[in-house]
Motif scaffolding. Structure first.
Motif, PDB file in Angstrom:
ATOM      1  N   TRP A 290      -1.130  -5.345  -2.270  1.00  0.00           N
ATOM      2  CA  TRP A 290      -0.688  -4.730  -3.525  1.00  0.00           C
ATOM      3  C   TRP A 290      -1.088  -3.263  -3.519  1.00  0.00           C
ATOM      4  O   TRP A 290      -2.205  -2.918  -3.139  1.00  0.00           O
ATOM      5  N   ILE A 291      -0.179  -2.414  -3.953  1.00  0.00           N
ATOM      6  CA  ILE A 291      -0.514  -1.010  -4.168  1.00  0.00           C
ATOM      7  C   ILE A 291      -0.079  -0.656  -5.585  1.00  0.00           C
ATOM      8  O   ILE A 291       1.104  -0.741  -5.925  1.00  0.00           O
ATOM      9  N   HIS A 292      -1.062  -0.298  -6.423  1.00  0.00           N
ATOM     10  CA  HIS A 292      -0.819   0.038  -7.820  1.00  0.00           C
ATOM     11  C   HIS A 292      -1.052   1.526  -8.056  1.00  0.00           C
ATOM     12  O   HIS A 292      -1.895   2.146  -7.407  1.00  0.00           O
ATOM     13  N   SER A 293      -0.333   2.053  -9.019  1.00  0.00           N
ATOM     14  CA  SER A 293      -0.612   3.395  -9.517  1.00  0.00           C
ATOM     15  C   SER A 293      -1.761   3.319 -10.514  1.00  0.00           C
ATOM     16  O   SER A 293      -1.790   2.422 -11.369  1.00  0.00           O
ATOM     17  N   LEU A 294      -2.685   4.255 -10.421  1.00  0.00           N
ATOM     18  CA  LEU A 294      -3.785   4.300 -11.373  1.00  0.00           C
ATOM     19  C   LEU A 294      -3.426   5.108 -12.616  1.00  0.00           C
ATOM     20  O   LEU A 294      -4.206   5.159 -13.563  1.00  0.00           O
ATOM     21  N   ARG A 297      -0.580   2.230 -13.984  1.00  0.00           N
ATOM     22  CA  ARG A 297      -1.045   0.886 -13.612  1.00  0.00           C
ATOM     23  C   ARG A 297       0.102  -0.038 -13.204  1.00  0.00           C
ATOM     24  O   ARG A 297      -0.020  -1.251 -13.245  1.00  0.00           O
ATOM     25  N   ARG A 298       1.221   0.534 -12.771  1.00  0.00           N
ATOM     26  CA  ARG A 298       2.348  -0.275 -12.326  1.00  0.00           C
ATOM     27  C   ARG A 298       2.290  -0.517 -10.821  1.00  0.00           C
ATOM     28  O   ARG A 298       1.677   0.259 -10.078  1.00  0.00           O
ATOM     29  N   VAL A 299       2.933  -1.604 -10.395  1.00  0.00           N
ATOM     30  CA  VAL A 299       2.998  -1.931  -8.971  1.00  0.00           C
ATOM     31  C   VAL A 299       3.918  -0.930  -8.276  1.00  0.00           C
ATOM     32  O   VAL A 299       5.077  -0.740  -8.676  1.00  0.00           O
ATOM     33  N   GLN A 300       3.414  -0.298  -7.210  1.00  0.00           N
ATOM     34  CA  GLN A 300       4.216   0.615  -6.407  1.00  0.00           C
ATOM     35  C   GLN A 300       4.783  -0.081  -5.168  1.00  0.00           C
ATOM     36  O   GLN A 300       5.913   0.168  -4.778  1.00  0.00           O
ATOM     37  N   HIS A 301       3.967  -0.937  -4.567  1.00  0.00           N
ATOM     38  CA  HIS A 301       4.396  -1.666  -3.378  1.00  0.00           C
ATOM     39  C   HIS A 301       3.755  -3.051  -3.403  1.00  0.00           C
ATOM     40  O   HIS A 301       2.622  -3.221  -3.851  1.00  0.00           O
ATOM     41  N   LYS A 302       4.503  -4.017  -2.892  1.00  0.00           N
ATOM     42  CA  LYS A 302       4.025  -5.397  -2.824  1.00  0.00           C
ATOM     43  C   LYS A 302       4.587  -6.004  -1.543  1.00  0.00           C
ATOM     44  O   LYS A 302       5.804  -6.082  -1.375  1.00  0.00           O
ATOM     45  N   VAL A 303       3.693  -6.403  -0.630  1.00  0.00           N
ATOM     46  CA  VAL A 303       4.122  -6.886   0.683  1.00  0.00           C
ATOM     47  C   VAL A 303       3.477  -8.239   0.962  1.00  0.00           C
ATOM     48  O   VAL A 303       2.240  -8.361   0.928  1.00  0.00           O
ATOM     49  N   TYR A 304       4.301  -9.235   1.242  1.00  0.00           N
ATOM     50  CA  TYR A 304       3.790 -10.559   1.592  1.00  0.00           C
ATOM     51  C   TYR A 304       3.471 -10.601   3.083  1.00  0.00           C
ATOM     52  O   TYR A 304       4.319 -10.298   3.915  1.00  0.00           O
ATOM     53  N   LEU A 305       2.224 -11.006   3.436  1.00  0.00           N
ATOM     54  CA  LEU A 305       1.763 -10.934   4.821  1.00  0.00           C
ATOM     55  C   LEU A 305       1.349 -12.286   5.399  1.00  0.00           C
ATOM     56  O   LEU A 305       0.676 -12.340   6.427  1.00  0.00           O
ATOM     57  N   GLU A 324       8.594  -1.153  -7.039  1.00  0.00           N
ATOM     58  CA  GLU A 324       8.018  -2.381  -6.477  1.00  0.00           C
ATOM     59  C   GLU A 324       8.768  -2.766  -5.214  1.00  0.00           C
ATOM     60  O   GLU A 324       9.964  -2.947  -5.211  1.00  0.00           O
ATOM     61  N   GLU A 325       8.018  -2.890  -4.108  1.00  0.00           N
ATOM     62  CA  GLU A 325       8.604  -3.251  -2.828  1.00  0.00           C
ATOM     63  C   GLU A 325       8.141  -4.648  -2.441  1.00  0.00           C
ATOM     64  O   GLU A 325       7.177  -5.167  -2.975  1.00  0.00           O
ATOM     65  N   GLY A 326       8.791  -5.201  -1.457  1.00  0.00           N
ATOM     66  CA  GLY A 326       8.331  -6.472  -0.932  1.00  0.00           C
ATOM     67  C   GLY A 326       9.082  -7.666  -1.473  1.00  0.00           C
ATOM     68  O   GLY A 326       8.682  -8.794  -1.239  1.00  0.00           O
ATOM     69  N   ALA A 327      10.139  -7.454  -2.205  1.00  0.00           N
ATOM     70  CA  ALA A 327      10.960  -8.589  -2.614  1.00  0.00           C
ATOM     71  C   ALA A 327      11.617  -9.189  -1.388  1.00  0.00           C
ATOM     72  O   ALA A 327      11.642  -8.595  -0.331  1.00  0.00           O
TER      73      ALA A 327
END
Length: 370
Positions: A290-294, A297-305, A324-327
Motif C-alpha cells: 500500500w502507498i498512501h498520501s499523507l 490520506r488516500r490510496v495512491q498505489h495498491k499492489v497484490y504480491l 489507486e493502482e493494482g486493480a
C-alpha cells in the motif's frame, strides 16, 4: 534481470523467502530469488540499503544469512552468515561506515567488517528484542527495545553500557505495574528524542537530553498491539500501524490522531515514509503493498504480491503516478511462485444433495446428484 531491478522503486521481503521489487511507474512487480528450492528458513525478516547510491540491498533471512543483492545486475552477489537460527531471528539490519550491524531477538547486537567471518564487536541488548534501529544522524548510535526490555540507546564506540536506559512506566491508577513492550522505534530528526510504539497500543517519546527517563509524551491509538511506525519527512508526526490493519497519523506534539489511512485487511508488519515526498508505504498479512498520501490520506498505489510480507524498503527516487493502482489486470507480477503449488494439488469434487418435495406433501426424499 538487471533491466527489471533497475525499474524498481519499492522493495519488499516475503515469508516465502522471495525478494520482491515493484515499479509503480511501470505498474509491474518482479520476484528475485537466489535458489530454486524455497524453504521456511529463507523467510526474509529485514532489509536495508548497502550503500548510499542504493545499488546494493542487504537481505536478512531466518537462517541467519545476510545476502547482498545488486539492484543494477538484478542478482544476489554475496551471502554471509551473520547469525545462528538458535539465537533467534533478525530484528534489525543496518550499515555503518562500511560495517554491517545485526541484531537478533535474543539481544545479540554485532558489528561485522566486510572481510571478517567473525564480528569485530558484540553487545548484549537483553532478551526479547523486537527492534533495533540506527540513528541516521549519528550512525554510531542505535536504539533497541522489546518485550519487558525497555528502550536503550547504545554508543557503538563505547558498547559496555547504554548511554540511555528508559525507566519503568509509572503505575496505573490502580497502582498496578505497566509492562514494557517496544515493538518499533525511530530517532526524531533534528533532536535527541526517540519515538516508540508498543504492544500495548501506546506511543511514547523519550528525551535522553532531559533528566527524565520516563516518556515525555504518552499517547494511545486503538485497542490492539502496535507493530510498526515511521516518521514523515515533514516532522511533528508519526505513522503507526497495528495487528488489525489500522493505520493512523499521530501528532507528536499533542499525541492526537490526525487521521486514519484506510484499505487494509490484515495486520501491518512494516511501514516506511518516503524521504522527500508525503507518502508512506506499508505491507503485512493482507499480501498487498500500500502507498498512501499523507496529505489527503488516500490510496495512491495498491499492489497484490501473493505472499505475506514482512518488510518494505523505499528508494530515494520520486514515486511517480497517482490514483489507486493494482486493480485486477493493472499490475503484473513476473514470477508466479504460487502457481506451481496449486497446479499439483488434487482436485476434490464435492457430492451435493438435492431435496425434492413429493407432490402429495407426505414427505421429502434425498436424491444424489450424479
Amino acid at each position: 534481470m538487471g533491466d527489471q531491478s533497475r525499474l524498481c522503486s519499492v522493495w519488499l521481503g516475503s515469508e516465502t523467502g522471495i525478494l520482491k521489487g515493484v515499479s509503480v511507474t511501470h505498474k509491474r512487480a518482479f520476484n528475485f530469488c537466489n535458489t530454486r528450492e524455497l524453504s521456511r528458513d529463507q523467510e526474509i525478516r529485514v532489509l536495508c540499503w548497502g550503500d548510499t547510491t542504493e545499488t546494493e540491498l542487504l537481505v536478512g533471512s531466518v537462517d541467519g544469512t545476510v545476502k547482498t543483492f545488486s539492484t543494477e545486475k538484478g542478482i544476489f552477489t554475496e551471502v554471509r552468515r551473520c547469525g545462528d537460527p538458535e539465537e533467534g531471528c533478525f530484528t534489525g539490519l543496518e550499515v555503518r561506515n562500511g560495517s554491517v550491524l545485526t541484531c537478533v531477538d535474543s539481544g545479540k547486537l554485532r558489528v561485522w567488517k566486510e572481510d571478517s567471518p567473525e564480528p569485530v564487536s558484540e553487545l548484549n541488548a537483553g532478551k526479547n528484542v523486537c527492534k533495533m534501529r540506527q540513528n541516521p544522524v549519528q550512525p554510531n548510535r542505535v536504539g533497541t527495545g522489546g518485550k519487558e526490555n525497555g528502550l536503550k540507546i547504545w554508543d557503538l564506540e563505547r558498547p559496555d553500557t547504554p548511554v540511555f536506559t528508559a525507566k519503568n512506566l509509572r503505575d496505573d491508577w490502580l497502582d498496578l505495574r505497566r509492562p514494557h513492550w517496544v515493538r518499533d522505534l525511530a530517532f526524531i530528526q533534528n533532536s535527541d528524542k526517540v519515538v516508540t510504539c508498543t504492544g500495548h497500543h501506546q506511543v511514547h517519546i523519550f528525551d535522553p537530553a532531559s533528566p527524565q527517563r520516563r516518556p515525555v509524551l504518552e499517547a494511545e491509538f486503538g485497542e490492539h498491539p502496535l507493530t510498526a511506525l515511521s516518521l514523515p519527512a515533514s516532522g511533528n508526526s508519526v505513522v503507526v500501524g497495528n495487528t488489525q490493519g489500522q493505520v493512523a497519523l499521530l501528532d507528536l506534539r499533542k499525541g492526537l490522531v490526525r487521521g486514519r489511512l484506510k484499505g487494509f485487511s490484515g495486520g501491518v508488519r512494516a511501514l516506511q515514509c518516503h524521504a522527500s515526498q508525503p507518502l508512506v508505504a506499508s505491507c503485512g498479512l493482507d499480501r498487498f503493498l500500500w502507498i498512501h498520501s499523507l496529505e489527503d490520506r488516500r490510496v495512491q498505489h495498491k499492489v497484490y504480491l501473493k505472499s505475506r510480507l514482512n518488510c518494505v524498503l523505499l528508494g530515494s527516487q520520486d514515486l511517480q503516478g497517482g490514483g489507486e493502482e493494482g486493480a485486477e489486470g493493472e499490475v503484473k507480477e513476473e514470477a508466479e511462485e504460487d502457481d506451481e503449488v496449486w497446479d499439483h494439488m488434487e482436485q476434490v469434487e464435492e457430492e451435493t444433495t438435492k431435496r425434492k418435495s413429493s407432490s402429495s406433501g407426505g414427505g421429502q426424499k434425498k436424491k444424489k446428484k450424479d
